[in-house]
Design a protein around this motif. Structure first.
Motif, mmCIF file in Angstrom:
data_model
loop_
_atom_site.group_PDB
_atom_site.id
_atom_site.type_symbol
_atom_site.label_atom_id
_atom_site.label_comp_id
_atom_site.label_asym_id
_atom_site.label_seq_id
_atom_site.Cartn_x
_atom_site.Cartn_y
_atom_site.Cartn_z
ATOM 1 N N UNK A 1 41.726 43.182 60.694
ATOM 2 C CA UNK A 1 42.026 44.576 59.870
ATOM 3 C C UNK A 1 41.506 44.023 58.275
ATOM 4 N N UNK A 2 41.345 45.120 57.800
ATOM 5 C CA UNK A 2 40.659 44.976 56.213
ATOM 6 C C UNK A 2 41.539 45.671 55.250
ATOM 7 N N UNK A 3 41.818 44.775 54.233
ATOM 8 C CA UNK A 3 42.805 45.191 53.275
ATOM 9 C C UNK A 3 42.283 45.426 51.979
ATOM 10 N N UNK A 4 42.598 46.503 51.073
ATOM 11 C CA UNK A 4 41.574 46.847 50.076
ATOM 12 C C UNK A 4 42.839 47.079 49.072
ATOM 13 N N UNK A 5 42.881 46.195 47.596
ATOM 14 C CA UNK A 5 43.562 45.966 46.839
ATOM 15 C C UNK A 5 43.053 46.899 45.398
ATOM 16 N N UNK A 6 43.595 47.795 44.715
ATOM 17 C CA UNK A 6 43.030 48.318 43.663
ATOM 18 C C UNK A 6 43.761 48.045 42.497
ATOM 19 N N UNK A 7 43.366 48.191 41.391
ATOM 20 C CA UNK A 7 43.928 48.078 39.987
ATOM 21 C C UNK A 7 43.151 48.588 39.022
ATOM 22 N N UNK A 8 43.791 48.752 37.680
ATOM 23 C CA UNK A 8 43.212 49.397 36.684
ATOM 24 C C UNK A 8 43.503 50.609 36.146
ATOM 25 N N UNK A 9 44.132 51.710 36.851
ATOM 26 C CA UNK A 9 44.416 53.009 36.788
ATOM 27 C C UNK A 9 45.665 52.817 35.561
ATOM 28 N N UNK A 10 45.893 54.108 34.946
ATOM 29 C CA UNK A 10 46.598 53.997 33.961
ATOM 30 C C UNK A 10 46.335 55.405 33.019
ATOM 31 N N UNK A 11 47.258 55.385 31.943
ATOM 32 C CA UNK A 11 47.026 56.673 31.055
ATOM 33 C C UNK A 11 46.030 56.297 29.817
ATOM 34 N N UNK A 12 45.257 57.236 29.371
ATOM 35 C CA UNK A 12 44.251 57.150 28.626
ATOM 36 C C UNK A 12 43.932 58.388 27.663
ATOM 37 N N UNK A 13 43.677 58.417 26.523
ATOM 38 C CA UNK A 13 43.392 59.596 25.690
ATOM 39 C C UNK A 13 41.913 59.922 26.073
ATOM 40 N N UNK A 14 41.669 61.209 25.785
ATOM 41 C CA UNK A 14 40.424 61.777 26.082
ATOM 42 C C UNK A 14 39.482 60.921 25.087
ATOM 43 N N UNK A 15 38.259 60.660 25.852
ATOM 44 C CA UNK A 15 37.097 59.942 25.182
ATOM 45 C C UNK A 15 37.298 58.480 25.450
ATOM 46 N N UNK A 16 38.413 57.913 25.913
ATOM 47 C CA UNK A 16 38.905 56.639 25.943
ATOM 48 C C UNK A 16 37.968 56.105 27.262
ATOM 49 N N UNK A 17 38.439 54.943 27.710
ATOM 50 C CA UNK A 17 37.673 54.073 28.921
ATOM 51 C C UNK A 17 38.851 53.263 29.801
ATOM 52 N N UNK A 18 38.404 53.343 31.076
ATOM 53 C CA UNK A 18 39.250 52.499 31.923
ATOM 54 C C UNK A 18 38.138 51.829 32.665
ATOM 55 N N UNK A 19 38.820 50.735 33.485
ATOM 56 C CA UNK A 19 37.867 49.898 34.343
ATOM 57 C C UNK A 19 38.785 49.863 35.469
ATOM 58 N N UNK A 20 38.272 50.414 36.960
ATOM 59 C CA UNK A 20 39.120 50.409 38.058
ATOM 60 C C UNK A 20 38.414 49.116 38.752
ATOM 61 N N UNK A 21 39.230 48.343 39.783
ATOM 62 C CA UNK A 21 38.776 47.133 40.390
ATOM 63 C C UNK A 21 39.208 47.532 41.733
ATOM 64 N N UNK A 22 38.344 46.571 42.712
ATOM 65 C CA UNK A 22 38.895 46.840 44.042
ATOM 66 C C UNK A 22 38.486 45.639 44.832
ATOM 67 N N UNK A 23 39.539 44.810 45.390
ATOM 68 C CA UNK A 23 39.011 43.769 46.202
ATOM 69 C C UNK A 23 39.120 43.986 47.828
ATOM 70 N N UNK A 24 38.279 43.797 48.620
ATOM 71 C CA UNK A 24 38.322 43.796 49.985
ATOM 72 C C UNK A 24 38.757 42.659 50.721
ATOM 73 N N UNK A 25 39.454 42.316 51.588
ATOM 74 C CA UNK A 25 39.752 41.115 52.132
ATOM 75 C C UNK A 25 40.036 41.257 53.628
ATOM 76 N N UNK A 26 40.062 40.293 54.508
ATOM 77 C CA UNK A 26 40.418 40.510 55.797
ATOM 78 C C UNK A 26 39.100 40.212 56.762
ATOM 79 N N UNK A 27 38.960 40.729 58.024
ATOM 80 C CA UNK A 27 37.835 40.622 58.967
ATOM 81 C C UNK A 27 36.904 41.326 58.558
ATOM 82 N N UNK A 28 36.073 41.097 57.795
ATOM 83 C CA UNK A 28 34.873 41.670 57.156
ATOM 84 C C UNK A 28 33.618 41.001 57.458
#
Length: 116
Positions: free
Chosen positions: A1-28
């Protein structure tokens, strides 16, 4: 089984920046591609960006020049750097991993809201 864990979302003003992360683990054994999709309320899920195991990337026209997808130094991680965010970028962003061209896994999604 493969598990994906995401992070980094949120509220930001127009013109701003965010970085999303995803880590995959398990039987890869190997990864064909990793990427990000998004789904806004009332709309279908759409591709944002993908990157293959060899490093080739692909972007939706709506995010070209503003978003950058990259693989992390930690194995089986992927990032999405989002700059110059617009209200129309508001959506739930989903991490996607393909171990073959047709075998895919999805993360649980992370909310990105762009609003003043």
């Amino acid at each position: 089984q493969v598990r994906l864990v995401e992070s980094g979302g949120g509220l930001v003003q127009p013109g701003g920046s965010l970085r999303l992360s995803c880590a995959a683990s398990g039987s890869i054994v190997s990864i064909y591609s990793m990427g990000w999709y998004r789904q806004a309320p009332g709309k279908q899920r759409e591709l944002v960006a993908t990157i293959t195991g060899s490093g080739s990337s692909n972007y939706a026209d709506s995010v070209k020049g503003r978003f950058t997808i990259s693989k992390g130094t930690v194995k089986n991680t992927v990032y999405l750097q989002m700059n110059s965010l617009k209200p129309e970028d508001t959506a739930v962003y989903y991490c996607n991993v393909r171990t073959t061209p047709t075998f895919t896994y999805w993360g649980q999604g992370t909310q990105v809201t762009v609003s003043s």
